[in-house]
Design a protein around this motif. Structure first.
Motif, short mmCIF file in Angstrom:
data_model
loop_
_atom_site.label_atom_id
_atom_site.label_comp_id
_atom_site.label_asym_id
_atom_site.label_seq_id
_atom_site.Cartn_x
_atom_site.Cartn_y
_atom_site.Cartn_z
N LYS A 27 9.17 -2.47 17.71
CA LYS A 27 10.22 -0.69 17.37
C LYS A 27 8.22 0.02 17.39
CE LYS A 27 11.22 0.75 12.58
NZ LYS A 27 10.30 0.52 11.04
N GLN A 28 9.39 1.39 18.06
CA GLN A 28 8.48 2.70 18.25
C GLN A 28 8.85 3.73 16.88
OE1 GLN A 28 7.99 4.19 22.20
NE2 GLN A 28 5.67 4.37 21.52
N GLU A 29 8.32 3.55 16.05
CA GLU A 29 8.78 4.99 15.91
C GLU A 29 7.84 6.61 15.48
OE1 GLU A 29 8.30 4.31 10.63
OE2 GLU A 29 7.12 2.53 11.84
N SER A 30 8.34 7.50 16.14
CA SER A 30 8.18 9.11 16.40
C SER A 30 5.92 8.90 16.51
CB SER A 30 8.80 9.67 16.11
OG SER A 30 8.78 10.94 16.45
N GLY A 31 5.97 9.09 17.42
CA GLY A 31 4.35 9.27 17.51
C GLY A 31 3.28 8.19 17.33
N LYS A 32 4.49 6.77 17.56
CA LYS A 32 3.27 5.71 16.90
C LYS A 32 3.36 5.00 18.41
CE LYS A 32 3.69 5.80 11.80
NZ LYS A 32 3.70 5.16 10.89
N GLY A 33 2.40 3.88 17.82
CA GLY A 33 2.43 3.18 19.08
C GLY A 33 3.42 1.80 18.81
N PRO A 34 4.18 0.83 19.50
CA PRO A 34 4.99 -0.11 18.97
C PRO A 34 4.29 -0.96 18.40
CG PRO A 34 5.02 0.77 22.09
CD PRO A 34 3.96 0.95 21.51
N GLN A 35 5.08 -1.26 17.64
CA GLN A 35 4.73 -2.38 16.53
C GLN A 35 5.64 -3.53 16.90
OE1 GLN A 35 5.47 -0.14 13.14
NE2 GLN A 35 3.64 -1.55 12.24
N PHE A 36 4.88 -5.19 16.68
CA PHE A 36 5.61 -6.07 16.91
C PHE A 36 6.66 -6.55 16.32
CE2 PHE A 36 5.52 -10.41 17.89
CZ PHE A 36 6.29 -11.56 16.74
#
Lengths: 115, 112
Positions: free
Chosen positions: A37-46
């Motif tokens: 999951k990638q929220e705006s302005g962030k790195g991908p999260q497992f």
């Protein structure tokens, strides 16, 4: 070459509804799959992963289904919340150049939760 | 526990300038990666390091070099920046190659 595709690049659902994000992959030898999951302005999260010897795995409000016969996996999110709005990537593990294993990222699906 | 830390967070370069993006992880992971992400696209692998002392090319290595300084640190260098290298760069690490990867917050690079 190896490819990862998504059936729906964008998806809008009402808050509280369930959502399903689909992913098709091309490499039948892929043995491991991850959803990020990638929220705006962030790195991908497992979010969740699944191995090829399984066809279903559940986490907290999320379920991943794997159909190796048709090389397809899906991410189901139950009772969606505003915080679920993000871009979702599937990443099958395959063999890249020089024979090394690597994760192959698709273009992603943008999920928007409407209040 | 900081995870994967990238510096800087933002950078503007002029065409032809050089710079190094820094990445450090504190999870004792063996493998580290550099990806770039362009608008509306997925992540493309630039270079990776399966373990300390090794580096290999990914899908889009041209115009970049890397150094695995030690187990914790993996840097990405642009020797002569070009506008086509305008992108968001992500560093990631995993326990072993192609296992669950943890990502940094990204470096937004603009080359003018």
């Amino acid at each position: 070459g190896e490819s990862v595709g998504l059936h729906l690049p964008t998806l809008s659902v009402q808050e509280g509804d369930n959502s399903i994000i689909n992913c098709a992959y091309s490499n039948s030898a892929s043995d491991y799959f991850i959803w990020y999951k990638q929220e705006s302005g962030k790195g991908p999260q497992f979010i969740i992963d699944i191995r090829s010897n399984m066809d279903k795995r559940q986490g907290q409000r999320v379920t991943v289904l794997l159909n190796k016969t048709v090389k397809h996996l899906s991410l189901q999110i139950a009772a969606t919340q505003p915080g679920d709005s993000a871009v979702y990537f599937c990443a099958p593990r395959g063999t890249g150049g020089q024979g090394a294993q690597k994760l192959v990222f698709g273009q992603g699906t943008r999920l928007t939760i409407n209040p | 526990n900081a995870g994967v830390t990238q510096t800087p967070k933002f950078q503007v370069l002029k065409t032809g300038q050089s710079m190094t993006l820094q990445c450090a992880q504190d999870m004792n992971h063996n493998s580290m990666y550099w990806y770039r992400q362009d608008p509306g696209m997925g992540l493309r692998l630039i270079y990776y390091s399966a373990s300390e002392g090794t580096t290999d090319k990914g899908e889009v290595p041209n115009g970049y070099n890397v150094s695995r300084l030690n187990k914790r640190e993996f840097s990405l260098r642009l020797e002569s920046a070009a506008p086509s290298q305008t992108s968001v760069y992500f560093c990631a690490s995993s326990e072993v190659l192609a296992s669950r990867a943890f990502f940094g917050q990204g470096t937004r690079l603009t080359v003018v």
